[in-house]
Scaffold this motif. Structure first.
Motif, PDB file in Angstrom:
ATOM      1  N   ASP A  90     -10.455  21.763 -17.047  1.00 32.89           N
ATOM      2  CA  ASP A  90      -9.774  22.721 -16.166  1.00 32.89           C
ATOM      3  C   ASP A  90      -8.263  22.506 -16.191  1.00 32.89           C
ATOM      4  OD1 ASP A  90     -12.173  23.885 -15.337  1.00 32.89           O
ATOM      5  OD2 ASP A  90     -12.449  22.394 -13.763  1.00 32.89           O
ATOM      6  N   LEU A  91      -7.838  21.242 -16.189  1.00 39.59           N
ATOM      7  CA  LEU A  91      -6.401  20.954 -16.248  1.00 39.59           C
ATOM      8  C   LEU A  91      -5.809  21.423 -17.576  1.00 39.59           C
ATOM      9  CD1 LEU A  91      -5.757  17.426 -14.660  1.00 39.59           C
ATOM     10  CD2 LEU A  91      -4.581  19.567 -14.108  1.00 39.59           C
ATOM     11  N   ALA A  92      -6.522  21.147 -18.659  1.00 43.01           N
ATOM     12  CA  ALA A  92      -6.024  21.546 -19.979  1.00 43.01           C
ATOM     13  C   ALA A  92      -5.914  23.059 -20.085  1.00 43.01           C
ATOM     14  CB  ALA A  92      -6.954  21.005 -21.069  1.00 43.01           C
ATOM     15  N   GLY A  93      -6.851  23.770 -19.453  1.00 42.69           N
ATOM     16  CA  GLY A  93      -6.804  25.223 -19.510  1.00 42.69           C
ATOM     17  C   GLY A  93      -5.750  25.829 -18.623  1.00 42.69           C
ATOM     18  N   ALA A  94      -5.382  25.112 -17.549  1.00 38.74           N
ATOM     19  CA  ALA A  94      -4.426  25.670 -16.590  1.00 38.74           C
ATOM     20  C   ALA A  94      -2.989  25.252 -16.868  1.00 38.74           C
ATOM     21  CB  ALA A  94      -4.822  25.249 -15.174  1.00 38.74           C
ATOM     22  N   CYS A  95      -2.800  24.135 -17.543  1.00 40.68           N
ATOM     23  CA  CYS A  95      -1.449  23.623 -17.797  1.00 40.68           C
ATOM     24  C   CYS A  95      -1.126  23.707 -19.294  1.00 40.68           C
ATOM     25  CB  CYS A  95      -1.326  22.182 -17.320  1.00 40.68           C
ATOM     26  SG  CYS A  95      -1.559  21.986 -15.536  1.00 40.68           S
ATOM     27  N   ALA A  96       0.129  23.914 -19.558  1.00 38.70           N
ATOM     28  CA  ALA A  96       0.536  24.120 -20.957  1.00 38.70           C
ATOM     29  C   ALA A  96       0.557  22.827 -21.762  1.00 38.70           C
ATOM     30  CB  ALA A  96       1.914  24.779 -20.985  1.00 38.70           C
ATOM     31  N   VAL A 136       0.212   5.441  -8.132  1.00 36.97           N
ATOM     32  CA  VAL A 136       1.120   6.444  -8.698  1.00 36.97           C
ATOM     33  C   VAL A 136       0.346   7.441  -9.557  1.00 36.97           C
ATOM     34  CG1 VAL A 136       3.077   6.828 -10.241  1.00 36.97           C
ATOM     35  CG2 VAL A 136       3.124   4.915  -8.623  1.00 36.97           C
ATOM     36  N   GLY A 137      -0.566   6.930 -10.351  1.00 41.19           N
ATOM     37  CA  GLY A 137      -1.347   7.819 -11.205  1.00 41.19           C
ATOM     38  C   GLY A 137      -2.195   8.791 -10.417  1.00 41.19           C
ATOM     39  N   PHE A 138      -2.786   8.322  -9.322  1.00 44.93           N
ATOM     40  CA  PHE A 138      -3.614   9.202  -8.483  1.00 44.93           C
ATOM     41  C   PHE A 138      -2.767  10.291  -7.852  1.00 44.93           C
ATOM     42  CE2 PHE A 138      -5.697   9.937  -4.246  1.00 44.93           C
ATOM     43  CZ  PHE A 138      -6.795  10.638  -4.731  1.00 44.93           C
ATOM     44  N   ARG A 139      -1.583   9.931  -7.355  1.00 43.24           N
ATOM     45  CA  ARG A 139      -0.723  10.934  -6.731  1.00 43.24           C
ATOM     46  C   ARG A 139      -0.209  11.946  -7.752  1.00 43.24           C
ATOM     47  NH1 ARG A 139       3.672   8.404  -4.903  1.00 43.24           N
ATOM     48  NH2 ARG A 139       3.051   6.244  -5.312  1.00 43.24           N
ATOM     49  N   LEU A 140       0.113  11.486  -8.941  1.00 38.59           N
ATOM     50  CA  LEU A 140       0.534  12.416 -10.001  1.00 38.59           C
ATOM     51  C   LEU A 140      -0.623  13.336 -10.409  1.00 38.59           C
ATOM     52  CD1 LEU A 140       2.683  10.067 -12.281  1.00 38.59           C
ATOM     53  CD2 LEU A 140       3.505  11.907 -10.778  1.00 38.59           C
ATOM     54  N   PHE A 141      -1.823  12.802 -10.437  1.00 45.77           N
ATOM     55  CA  PHE A 141      -3.019  13.594 -10.731  1.00 45.77           C
ATOM     56  C   PHE A 141      -3.188  14.698  -9.694  1.00 45.77           C
ATOM     57  CE2 PHE A 141      -7.819  13.546  -9.964  1.00 45.77           C
ATOM     58  CZ  PHE A 141      -8.081  14.553 -10.885  1.00 45.77           C
ATOM     59  N   LEU A 142      -3.065  14.354  -8.412  1.00 44.61           N
ATOM     60  CA  LEU A 142      -3.167  15.363  -7.356  1.00 44.61           C
ATOM     61  C   LEU A 142      -2.070  16.416  -7.507  1.00 44.61           C
ATOM     62  CD1 LEU A 142      -3.883  13.092  -4.239  1.00 44.61           C
ATOM     63  CD2 LEU A 142      -5.511  14.628  -5.372  1.00 44.61           C
ATOM     64  N   ARG A 143      -0.861  15.968  -7.798  1.00 47.78           N
ATOM     65  CA  ARG A 143       0.250  16.908  -7.958  1.00 47.78           C
ATOM     66  C   ARG A 143      -0.021  17.861  -9.109  1.00 47.78           C
ATOM     67  NH1 ARG A 143       2.507  19.672  -5.230  1.00 47.78           N
ATOM     68  NH2 ARG A 143       2.641  17.880  -3.816  1.00 47.78           N
ATOM     69  N   ALA A 144      -0.601  17.371 -10.203  1.00 47.32           N
ATOM     70  CA  ALA A 144      -0.911  18.227 -11.345  1.00 47.32           C
ATOM     71  C   ALA A 144      -1.953  19.275 -10.961  1.00 47.32           C
ATOM     72  CB  ALA A 144      -1.422  17.383 -12.509  1.00 47.32           C
ATOM     73  N   LEU A 145      -2.989  18.863 -10.221  1.00 44.49           N
ATOM     74  CA  LEU A 145      -4.018  19.808  -9.774  1.00 44.49           C
ATOM     75  C   LEU A 145      -3.406  20.911  -8.918  1.00 44.49           C
ATOM     76  CD1 LEU A 145      -6.901  17.347  -8.800  1.00 44.49           C
ATOM     77  CD2 LEU A 145      -6.860  18.879 -10.780  1.00 44.49           C
ATOM     78  N   LYS A 146      -2.499  20.528  -8.030  1.00 45.08           N
ATOM     79  CA  LYS A 146      -1.887  21.500  -7.125  1.00 45.08           C
ATOM     80  C   LYS A 146      -0.918  22.410  -7.881  1.00 45.08           C
ATOM     81  CE  LYS A 146      -2.323  18.169  -3.344  1.00 45.08           C
ATOM     82  NZ  LYS A 146      -1.620  17.255  -2.411  1.00 45.08           N
ATOM     83  N   ALA A 147      -0.111  21.823  -8.746  1.00 43.01           N
ATOM     84  CA  ALA A 147       0.875  22.619  -9.489  1.00 43.01           C
ATOM     85  C   ALA A 147       0.195  23.606 -10.425  1.00 43.01           C
ATOM     86  CB  ALA A 147       1.804  21.697 -10.272  1.00 43.01           C
ATOM     87  N   CYS A 148      -0.953  23.223 -10.969  1.00 40.34           N
ATOM     88  CA  CYS A 148      -1.662  24.087 -11.926  1.00 40.34           C
ATOM     89  C   CYS A 148      -2.734  24.942 -11.251  1.00 40.34           C
ATOM     90  CB  CYS A 148      -2.294  23.236 -13.024  1.00 40.34           C
ATOM     91  SG  CYS A 148      -1.092  22.317 -14.004  1.00 40.34           S
ATOM     92  N   SER A 149      -2.822  24.850  -9.921  1.00 40.78           N
ATOM     93  CA  SER A 149      -3.780  25.662  -9.153  1.00 40.78           C
ATOM     94  C   SER A 149      -5.213  25.509  -9.651  1.00 40.78           C
ATOM     95  CB  SER A 149      -3.378  27.152  -9.182  1.00 40.78           C
ATOM     96  OG  SER A 149      -2.091  27.338  -8.632  1.00 40.78           O
ATOM     97  N   VAL A 150      -5.609  24.262  -9.878  1.00 40.51           N
ATOM     98  CA  VAL A 150      -6.974  23.978 -10.319  1.00 40.51           C
ATOM     99  C   VAL A 150      -7.868  23.854  -9.076  1.00 40.51           C
ATOM    100  CG1 VAL A 150      -8.493  22.330 -11.470  1.00 40.51           C
ATOM    101  CG2 VAL A 150      -6.222  22.827 -12.416  1.00 40.51           C
TER     102      VAL A 150
END
Length: 327
Positions: free
Chosen positions: A38-44, A63-77
């Motif tokens: 889902d992340l790969a499909g939503a983010c470039a 740090v990795g967990f928080r960045l993971f959450l930020r990626a999910l939110k930024a990419c609207s997954v």
């Protein structure tokens, strides 16, 4: 860091202590891989998922967990509720407030189900009464109800708090109880927070709940729940035992005392004619304004009844300060 050096030349940053807990690392990586497609499909960026895994495994799980959450939110997954619950558990273990996980995260919430409370504490009309205070008046009533119904707990589908309160309100509104009995109940459980006709108050409560549900869960259709009697045989003896203890007491709001006998009689009617679950929650609420001493044996029975009705782990614990524990 430059600003800290300029403002406080003596400032020495604390040593970096990355979180490298092996179990947490494994669990966070598992979650990243679970949404990798889902992340790969939503983010470039094709390197996003491997990069997140490397941060978690080689640098810092936190740090990795928080960045993971930020990626999910930024990419609207969108994530399912079960995965969101696991995220909350991971965040709790890392010492983060719920907002770090929940705010901005697109969760695929299940439909509201009032048979599942998903809360460790009180709910419904008894929760509203527990939030009442003497400054409530007609001009702020709607706003105060909104403060309660807008506050869904982290594990609840949006609108659940309103749906639970609406169900209680409808039970009483459509019950055979008299207006006087319902008014007595509200005065008792709220310790006289608002002088108002009981059914008028419930209509306002229902209106605010429907307003909240219209925005948070427009697909939810409230129904008038039927009267229930299952469990009345457990609750009625507790109400009657307390009635004997408080026979000479009264709840004294600022305008007129309400005899304890009248309150316990109203509670008996709720338990036997409307819903034992609701009656028990309202019963717990009147223990404080009536200054009811609770024995350890009674408290143990209250906890057992709470478990029977599916209450959360801290629901009955809220009243343990009334228990007269022996040394």
């Amino acid at each position: 860091m430059n600003r800290l050096r300029q403002n406080r030349r003596s400032y020495v940053p604390p040593p970096v202590r990355p979180v490298r807990d092996a179990d947490l690392c494994r669990e966070v990586v598992t979650e990243i891989r679970g949404v990798a497609a889902d992340l790969a499909g939503a983010c470039a960026s094709p390197d996003l998922v491997p990069g997140l895994e490397q941060v978690v495994a080689l640098a810092d799980v936190d740090v990795g967990f928080r960045l993971f959450l930020r990626a999910l939110k930024a990419c609207s997954v969108r994530v399912p509720k079960e995965r969101y619950d696991r995220f909350r558990g991971l965040g709790e273990r890392l010492g983060h407030p719920v907002a770090v996980v929940r705010e901005g995260l697109d969760v695929d919430w299940p439909p509201i189900d009032t048979t599942r409370r998903d809360t460790s504490w009180d709910f419904g009309l008894s929760l509203l009464a527990g939030n009442a205070h003497q400054d409530w008046h007609a001009g702020v009533a709607r706003e105060e109800i909104h403060r309660v119904v807008d506050g869904d707990e982290p594990g609840q589908s949006p609108g659940t708090t309103a749906a639970l309160l609406l169900e209680d309100a409808l039970r009483l509104l459509h019950s055979p109880l008299s207006d006087e009995t319902i008014t007595t109940l509200w005065v008792a459980v709220s310790d006289g927070a608002l002088r108002v006709d009981g059914r008028d108050w419930l209509r306002l409560v229902a209106d605010v709940c429907e307003e909240r549900l219209g925005g948070a869960a427009p697909a939810y259709t409230p129904v008038v729940p039927p009267a229930r009697t299952d469990g009345a045989d457990l609750v009625l003896p507790e109400v009657r035992e307390t009635a004997l203890t408080v026979a000479d007491k009264a709840i004294s709001p600022h305008w007129q005392p309400v005899p304890a006998g009248k309150v316990t009689a109203a509670l008996e009617q709720v338990v036997s004619r409307v819903d034992p679950d609701l009656g028990f929650r309202l019963f717990l609420r009147v223990l404080r304004p009536l200054s009811v001493p609770v024995t350890p044996g009674q408290y143990g029975r209250y906890r057992a009844i709470g478990e029977r009705f599916g209450y959360g782990e801290h629901h009955v614990d809220e009243f343990d300060t009334l228990v007269e524990w022996t040394a």
